[in-house]
Enzyme design. Structure first.
Site, PDB file in Angstrom:
ATOM      1  N   VAL A  18       4.966 -18.833  21.634  1.00  0.00           N
ATOM      2  CA  VAL A  18       6.269 -19.456  21.900  1.00  0.00           C
ATOM      3  C   VAL A  18       6.454 -19.684  23.404  1.00  0.00           C
ATOM      4  O   VAL A  18       6.949 -20.734  23.831  1.00  0.00           O
ATOM      5  CB  VAL A  18       7.419 -18.604  21.325  1.00  0.00           C
ATOM      6  CG1 VAL A  18       8.779 -19.126  21.784  1.00  0.00           C
ATOM      7  CG2 VAL A  18       7.348 -18.577  19.800  1.00  0.00           C
ATOM      8  N   CYS A 132      13.344 -18.642  13.124  1.00  0.00           N
ATOM      9  CA  CYS A 132      12.823 -20.018  13.016  1.00  0.00           C
ATOM     10  C   CYS A 132      13.239 -20.714  11.716  1.00  0.00           C
ATOM     11  O   CYS A 132      13.695 -21.853  11.727  1.00  0.00           O
ATOM     12  CB  CYS A 132      11.302 -20.017  13.143  1.00  0.00           C
ATOM     13  SG  CYS A 132      10.474 -18.708  12.220  1.00  0.00           S
ATOM     14  N   GLY A 163       4.206 -18.368  13.510  1.00  0.00           N
ATOM     15  CA  GLY A 163       5.354 -17.510  13.746  1.00  0.00           C
ATOM     16  C   GLY A 163       4.927 -16.103  14.143  1.00  0.00           C
ATOM     17  O   GLY A 163       5.679 -15.381  14.797  1.00  0.00           O
ATOM     18  N   HIS A 245       7.034 -25.056   9.559  1.00  0.00           N
ATOM     19  CA  HIS A 245       7.617 -24.390   8.397  1.00  0.00           C
ATOM     20  C   HIS A 245       8.247 -25.447   7.486  1.00  0.00           C
ATOM     21  O   HIS A 245       8.903 -26.372   7.971  1.00  0.00           O
ATOM     22  CB  HIS A 245       8.749 -23.446   8.825  1.00  0.00           C
ATOM     23  CG  HIS A 245       8.291 -22.167   9.455  1.00  0.00           C
ATOM     24  ND1 HIS A 245       6.971 -21.821   9.631  1.00  0.00           N
ATOM     25  CD2 HIS A 245       9.019 -21.131   9.966  1.00  0.00           C
ATOM     26  CE1 HIS A 245       6.907 -20.625  10.217  1.00  0.00           C
ATOM     27  NE2 HIS A 245       8.117 -20.191  10.432  1.00  0.00           N
TER      28      HIS A 245
END
Lengths: 342, 342
Positions: A18, A132, A163, A245
């Site tokens: 991230v 998220c 993630g 996602h």
């Protein structure tokens, strides 16, 4: 702060999956950044990263590093946030925290700028960036709720491995190669092999048999939408996908809404791109959403029996809108709303 | 047929992904098979396959091939079934058809032996084997419905590529290798690359914006359960998994049921294996279900808001219970119920 030329921004966890995206999002941002500090664990200190053609050496994240920092974007795990976010605040920084450490703290705003930007005004130093899967869902739900009322959400997720960080992408890759070569896949990040599999567990199990990821979706959705009575249920599943996602979402509205009206409303909503063209096989997919900032919505259709029910398919880049981009958007919104002045 | 020593069985589509599994399931079956005929397209005729250590030459599927056949298992596509199933019936065979060609024909029983075996008595020569995703779902739903009443089902699927045949597994493999090597994946079976992606489309789009796969789940569930008023909605998604379909299923019962009671009921139900042990990370996954005949159910939990609502995670081998095993089970049931006598 009126004498300064711009903002002093720090990224904590700058070398993570991230953190790297936060750097990229800051590069493309309208924020007037006068200085960027890259912070990470001792192990990563000394590495260099590039920001707007400028080479920056990564420093160790410790309390003194936050002296003079205006905005600190945290994404180095909950333990680091719990330890260092209060230190950053003590030194005058506003913290935008991408971990789950403070999200349900009633003193901490949990913000998706398209949904509840005004909540930023209540901040006491720390602002939480939501989970998220939750972010991309509420971006699509909020316009429906505002126009038609919303009373129920049932979501099943299709979540990418990223993630769980860089190493999770590497694990997917190595396991995939192992399986293709007829070897036993090695597992570290995930409890079972994820290559060519689907794992119906993300984060740890809670006493109520839901996983923590599922409870994040349930609780954070209610908090962001300021809607405690909303009925939300979630099933969260990890897939052999690197980035992006997806979510199969059922919503029950307070009014009956036609598909064309819902599509027009969503297409007009901030942060949403509608991809919904059955005749030309147009629908969102992780492969198309990866690298993009928007939330993509498609497969919109009426429930066969419940007149007020709609089904949606929502896809977004979990590292961007799900994490780095939403954090940078929060920073931009703090400036736009003059909550932080330069 | 009382003078015969056993059954004359034929597999149509014997070299396909399901056909190969039908052969294996017949090998392990209690059916008294005196002769097995392997039929396929002209292209595959002449190949040999092994049944109980006996080598059998694949013959071309044509009307005359069904002379003397008692039971013909079809899995060679809807067009072949439409053309040849009536020819087989004309020659005295009972057809068990794994395609969608006759499933919604009111004259044709659509059977999952754990759910509606008695429907077999109404057959007029053709019996339809339901859609793979539907079969595994109704096996888990039927016991809940019988004991507690059922009024609503919302399912999101996580489907393996093997439902689309051998070549789809090969395509997943080749695309995966291409992506790992930084090359562009080639698509043939699927409209978009499936490697490291999720495609929210299985089969063609209908006018109501649902896919045909989704409508199969909706319509076939009602027909198998003889429950036209059941509310069912489905979202069907293809994953980069070779074998094993998973489903996130929300059910609304007529009564409130505790999780322990639901688990005990399911564990006691035919064809169901419960894998539900959060403390030890026990839940069903495609990698564990592949190669097994049962339907695996786990992640059972109560809806957070709806007292009569339960969430389930249902996994099964789409080539076995979803196709080959259910077909062979139908054949076994025809004999057990003396609908076919030997």
């Amino acid at each position: 702060m009126n004498t300064k030329q711009g903002l002093n921004v720090a990224i904590v966890g700058a070398t993570g999956a991230v953190g790297v995206q936060m750097l990229k999002m800051l590069e493309g941002s309208s924020l007037p950044i006068s200085q960027l500090k890259l912070l990470a664990s001792k192990r990563s200190a000394g590495k260099t990263q590039t920001f707007k053609d400028q080479s920056i050496i990564v420093e160790e994240a410790k309390p003194a590093a936050f002296e003079g920092v205006d905005i600190a974007l945290f994404s180095a795990g909950g333990a680091v946030s719990k330890q260092l976010a209060p230190e950053a605040v003590k030194r005058g920084a506003v913290v935008i925290d991408n971990t789950s450490a403070f999200r349900m703290d009633p003193e901490v705003p949990l913000v998706v700028p398209e949904v509840n930007p005004e909540a930023l005004r209540e901040h006491k130093g720390i602002i939480a960036n939501p989970n998220c899967s939750t972010i991309q869902m509420v971006v699509a739900l909020e316009p429906l709720r505002r126009k038609h009322g919303l009373n129920r959400v049932i979501v099943s997720t299709y979540q990418a491995v990223s993630g769980a960080g860089h190493s999770a992408i590497e694990e997917l890759k190595q396991q995939t190669e192992a399986v293709l070569n007829g070897q036993e896949p090695k597992t570290e990040k995930f409890p079972y092999p994820i290559a060519f599999n689907a794992i119906p567990q993300i984060d740890t199990f809670q006493d109520n048999r839901y996983t923590f990821e599922e409870m994040k979706m349930i609780n954070e959705t209610k908090k962001i939408m300021a809607f405690p009575e909303l009925r939300v249920a979630a099933t969260c599943v990890r897939l052999p996908v690197a980035v992006g996602h997806a979510e199969s979402v059922y919503v029950e509205l307070d009014q009956e809404v036609g598909v064309e009206d819902a599509l027009a409303l969503l297409a007009d909503s901030p942060g949403v791109t509608v991809v919904d063209d059955p005749a030309n096989l147009g629908y969102p997919m992780p492969m198309d959403a990866a690298g993009k900032k928007d939330v993509f919505v498609g497969r919109v259709r009426k429930d066969p029996d419940e007149k007020k029910g709609l089904h949606l398919w929502i896809v977004s880049d979990n590292l961007l809108k799900g994490a780095a981009w939403n954090s940078v958007q929060i920073a931009e919104t703090l400036v736009q709303l003059k909550i932080i002045t330069i």
